[in-house]
Design a protein around this motif. Structure first.
Motif, PDB file in Angstrom:
ATOM      1  N   THR A 320      13.797   2.517  72.211  1.00  0.00           N
ATOM      2  CA  THR A 320      12.813   2.981  71.221  1.00  0.00           C
ATOM      3  C   THR A 320      12.065   4.207  71.721  1.00  0.00           C
ATOM      4  N   LEU A 321      11.622   4.156  72.961  1.00  0.00           N
ATOM      5  CA  LEU A 321      10.848   5.273  73.501  1.00  0.00           C
ATOM      6  C   LEU A 321      11.681   6.545  73.605  1.00  0.00           C
ATOM      7  N   ARG A 322      12.947   6.402  73.977  1.00  0.00           N
ATOM      8  CA  ARG A 322      13.827   7.583  74.031  1.00  0.00           C
ATOM      9  C   ARG A 322      13.932   8.213  72.639  1.00  0.00           C
ATOM     10  N   LYS A 323      14.107   7.363  71.644  1.00  0.00           N
ATOM     11  CA  LYS A 323      14.236   7.867  70.271  1.00  0.00           C
ATOM     12  C   LYS A 323      12.955   8.574  69.845  1.00  0.00           C
ATOM     13  N   TRP A 324      11.805   7.925  70.090  1.00  0.00           N
ATOM     14  CA  TRP A 324      10.542   8.526  69.678  1.00  0.00           C
ATOM     15  C   TRP A 324      10.261   9.812  70.432  1.00  0.00           C
ATOM     16  N   ARG A 325      10.613   9.850  71.700  1.00  0.00           N
ATOM     17  CA  ARG A 325      10.384  11.067  72.476  1.00  0.00           C
ATOM     18  C   ARG A 325      11.273  12.203  71.968  1.00  0.00           C
ATOM     19  N   ALA A 326      12.490  11.861  71.570  1.00  0.00           N
ATOM     20  CA  ALA A 326      13.374  12.887  71.012  1.00  0.00           C
ATOM     21  C   ALA A 326      12.827  13.398  69.681  1.00  0.00           C
ATOM     22  N   LEU A 327      12.352  12.487  68.856  1.00  0.00           N
ATOM     23  CA  LEU A 327      11.801  12.871  67.551  1.00  0.00           C
ATOM     24  C   LEU A 327      10.569  13.761  67.694  1.00  0.00           C
ATOM     25  N   THR A 328       9.749  13.491  68.685  1.00  0.00           N
ATOM     26  CA  THR A 328       8.470  14.214  68.823  1.00  0.00           C
ATOM     27  C   THR A 328       8.546  15.381  69.796  1.00  0.00           C
ATOM     28  N   GLU A 381       2.942  13.384  77.753  1.00  0.00           N
ATOM     29  CA  GLU A 381       3.889  14.267  78.425  1.00  0.00           C
ATOM     30  C   GLU A 381       4.110  13.879  79.883  1.00  0.00           C
ATOM     31  N   HIS A 382       3.048  13.537  80.595  1.00  0.00           N
ATOM     32  CA  HIS A 382       3.167  13.259  82.024  1.00  0.00           C
ATOM     33  C   HIS A 382       3.918  11.965  82.318  1.00  0.00           C
ATOM     34  N   MET A 383       4.159  11.156  81.281  1.00  0.00           N
ATOM     35  CA  MET A 383       4.876   9.898  81.500  1.00  0.00           C
ATOM     36  C   MET A 383       6.334   9.986  81.074  1.00  0.00           C
ATOM     37  N   GLY A 384       6.805  11.170  80.708  1.00  0.00           N
ATOM     38  CA  GLY A 384       8.135  11.278  80.127  1.00  0.00           C
ATOM     39  C   GLY A 384       9.256  11.707  81.050  1.00  0.00           C
ATOM     40  N   ASP A 385       8.997  11.851  82.348  1.00  0.00           N
ATOM     41  CA  ASP A 385      10.038  12.348  83.260  1.00  0.00           C
ATOM     42  C   ASP A 385      11.251  11.429  83.319  1.00  0.00           C
ATOM     43  N   TRP A 386      11.064  10.141  83.045  1.00  0.00           N
ATOM     44  CA  TRP A 386      12.157   9.178  83.161  1.00  0.00           C
ATOM     45  C   TRP A 386      13.251   9.387  82.112  1.00  0.00           C
ATOM     46  N   VAL A 387      12.949  10.065  81.009  1.00  0.00           N
ATOM     47  CA  VAL A 387      13.862  10.114  79.868  1.00  0.00           C
ATOM     48  C   VAL A 387      15.191  10.770  80.206  1.00  0.00           C
ATOM     49  N   ASN A 388      15.159  11.816  81.001  1.00  0.00           N
ATOM     50  CA  ASN A 388      16.399  12.533  81.293  1.00  0.00           C
ATOM     51  C   ASN A 388      16.976  12.206  82.660  1.00  0.00           C
ATOM     52  N   ARG A 389      16.639  11.032  83.193  1.00  0.00           N
ATOM     53  CA  ARG A 389      17.255  10.603  84.438  1.00  0.00           C
ATOM     54  C   ARG A 389      18.744  10.359  84.214  1.00  0.00           C
ATOM     55  N   GLY A 390      19.531  10.497  85.249  1.00  0.00           N
ATOM     56  CA  GLY A 390      20.951  10.179  85.154  1.00  0.00           C
ATOM     57  C   GLY A 390      21.797  11.341  84.696  1.00  0.00           C
ATOM     58  N   GLY A 391      21.252  12.553  84.690  1.00  0.00           N
ATOM     59  CA  GLY A 391      22.075  13.719  84.387  1.00  0.00           C
ATOM     60  C   GLY A 391      22.293  13.977  82.910  1.00  0.00           C
ATOM     61  N   ILE A 392      21.527  13.344  82.037  1.00  0.00           N
ATOM     62  CA  ILE A 392      21.694  13.574  80.599  1.00  0.00           C
ATOM     63  C   ILE A 392      20.864  14.807  80.229  1.00  0.00           C
ATOM     64  N   GLN A 393      21.520  15.944  80.131  1.00  0.00           N
ATOM     65  CA  GLN A 393      20.825  17.209  79.897  1.00  0.00           C
ATOM     66  C   GLN A 393      20.673  17.427  78.391  1.00  0.00           C
ATOM     67  N   LEU A 394      19.716  16.756  77.815  1.00  0.00           N
ATOM     68  CA  LEU A 394      19.549  16.805  76.361  1.00  0.00           C
ATOM     69  C   LEU A 394      19.231  18.206  75.856  1.00  0.00           C
ATOM     70  N   ASP A 395      18.452  18.959  76.621  1.00  0.00           N
ATOM     71  CA  ASP A 395      18.093  20.310  76.170  1.00  0.00           C
ATOM     72  C   ASP A 395      19.344  21.175  75.998  1.00  0.00           C
ATOM     73  N   LYS A 396      20.261  21.050  76.966  1.00  0.00           N
ATOM     74  CA  LYS A 396      21.494  21.847  76.875  1.00  0.00           C
ATOM     75  C   LYS A 396      22.345  21.407  75.689  1.00  0.00           C
TER      76      LYS A 396
END
Length: 455
Positions: A320-328, A381-396
């Motif tokens: 859920t948090l990954r989805k919400w962070r992507a949406l926002t 923002e400061h709590m979101g570093d975990w989202v892209n762990r594991g090499g998932i380069q969402l920005d790219k």
């Protein structure tokens, strides 16, 4: 102004919260005894009352709310740990206090206004004990000072217990220097190898209950708005606090509202080392469970209901948090919705507030979703570093799909867009495209092999 309703343990009902002074809202919450890492059960009152602190700040203004949470840094558990380890008490309490603050920051807790240490208020404790003895509510015996329980007629009102019934069924310390088995220790003598302070009753140290009464009085006054803690503290700790504070200060009450959170289980069972289901907050963090996920799981259950920590809940919370962070992502917070505010103001109905956040996400009110999440201590923002762990380069990946989409809009050929979208979905990435642009949500089970050649 938003109307806040809170369940008051003292009256056994939900009541409209009206502070004693609207520009000076005061709350005290019992903090940890610092001798080891905080287990996940210790984190529940921190998250519960941090959420209340945020709601009070939202309604009354950050400058008008004072939140006190203490550290017990003089205790027999600490003495025992020092004896076992050969380390000094000061070393142990300094280290474990720092651990506690680090771990609670990881789960998104704001630091309280004041975080007093018991050892800094010994003088205030001695003064309060002297006042109790002078008024006949306490007495000295064999180097001890003890509270005379039967001198306080309301004793047992908070927990709904009768003193005589408690004596018959309770495990009370029987000691020759007690006038009554229910009398509790305010001051006790210290041996040479134990921490101690000079007092009218000899060198010694305070009992547990007196410290909170003394610190609350010093920092919040004789009567304040809210006193909170875990349900396990309702008796005897909070019952004893009320008795000694009211008797020493000459008041009818110590706090207007008393709030207690229920206990925590792990996978449906009481947490215990013997069952192998005992975890500290640091254990979970080291296992890769983000602090934001821990907070979300805790907030998903109402604070007055028993909470069950499960791996399944943690996985769902992360999704859920990954989805919400992507949406926002890139969104500016606006205002939390009226329904969201109504939920959190209704005795901290955080489960209902989270349900409203799901609704905001589905309706596309992303600014409202972000503002609501941040009021709960999520999506910051400061709590979101975990989202892209594991090499998932969402920005790219987002950049690739955005570029392909722009070209497709011009050429009317969406073949590449469809190809990329299919790859992302097969890999386990949720794709959403609309007027707000390309939004990607990656979950823990992303298959990076499906994205070969793209990253």
């Amino acid at each position: 102004m938003t109307e806040i309703k809170l369940y008051n343990t003292k009256t056994r009902k939900k009541e409209v919260f009206t502070p004693i002074e609207a520009d000076n809202v005061r709350m005290y919450v019992c903090g940890p005894t610092v001798y080891d890492r905080a287990h996940i059960g210790n984190a529940r009152p921190v998250i519960v009352f941090d959420t209340l602190y945020r709601v009070l700040r939202h309604v009354y203004g950050a400058d008008h709310v004072t939140y006190v949470r203490n550290f017990t840094d003089v205790d027999d558990k600490i003495n025992a740990r020092a004896a076992e380890s050969g380390r000094s008490i000061g070393e142990i309490t300094a280290e474990t206090t720092e651990w506690y603050l680090e771990d609670m920051a990881e789960v998104g807790a704001l630091e309280p206004t004041h975080m007093p240490r018991a050892t800094g208020y010994i003088g205030e404790m001695i003064s309060m004990i002297e006042a109790l003895i002078e008024k006949g509510h306490a007495y000295a015996a064999e180097g001890h000072a003890l509270f005379r329980v039967r001198s306080y007629k309301k004793y047992g009102a908070l927990s709904g217990r009768d003193v005589d019934d408690m004596i018959a069924g309770a495990r009370v310390e029987v000691a020759p220097y007690k006038e009554d088995p229910m009398d509790f220790v305010l001051w006790k003598p210290s041996s040479d190898d134990q921490p101690g302070w000079d007092s009218p009753w000899g060198r010694g140290r305070p009992g547990w209950h007196i410290e909170c009464s003394a610190m609350a009085k010093a920092l919040l006054g004789d009567v304040f708005d809210i006193h909170g803690g875990g349900l396990d503290l309702q008796f005897p700790h909070h019952e004893d606090e009320i008795a000694q504070s009211c008797c020493a200060n000459g008041t009818d009450e110590m706090a207007r509202f008393w709030m207690h959170n229920e206990m925590l289980q792990v996978e449906g069972k009481k947490m215990s080392k013997s069952l192998g289901n005992f975890f500290t907050v640091r254990d979970l963090l080291k296992q890769g469970v983000p602090g934001e996920v821990i907070r979300f799981v805790f907030l998903s259950t109402h604070y007055r209901k028993p909470m069950d920590w499960t791996e399944k809940k943690a996985i769902e919370a992360a999704r859920t948090l990954r989805k919400w962070r992507a949406l926002t992502d890139g969104v500016t917070p606006t205002n939390a919705s009226d329904k969201f505010i109504a939920a959190v103001a209704d005795d901290l109905n955080t489960a209902g507030a989270i349900a409203e956040m799901h609704q905001l996400a589905s309706e596309g009110d992303l600014g409202g979703l972000l503002a609501s999440g941040q009021l709960l201590g999520l999506l910051e923002e400061h709590m979101g570093d975990w989202v892209n762990r594991g090499g998932i380069q969402l920005d790219k990946l987002r950049e690739l799909l955005t570029h392909a989409r722009e070209e497709a809009m011009a050429s009317k050929d969406f073949t590449e867009v469809d190809r990329l979208k299919a790859m992302f979905v097969e890999a386990g990435i949720e794709v959403r495209m609309g007027k707000e642009g390309v939004i990607l949500a990656a979950f823990d089970d992303v298959d990076l092999s499906k994205l070969e050649g793209l990253l």
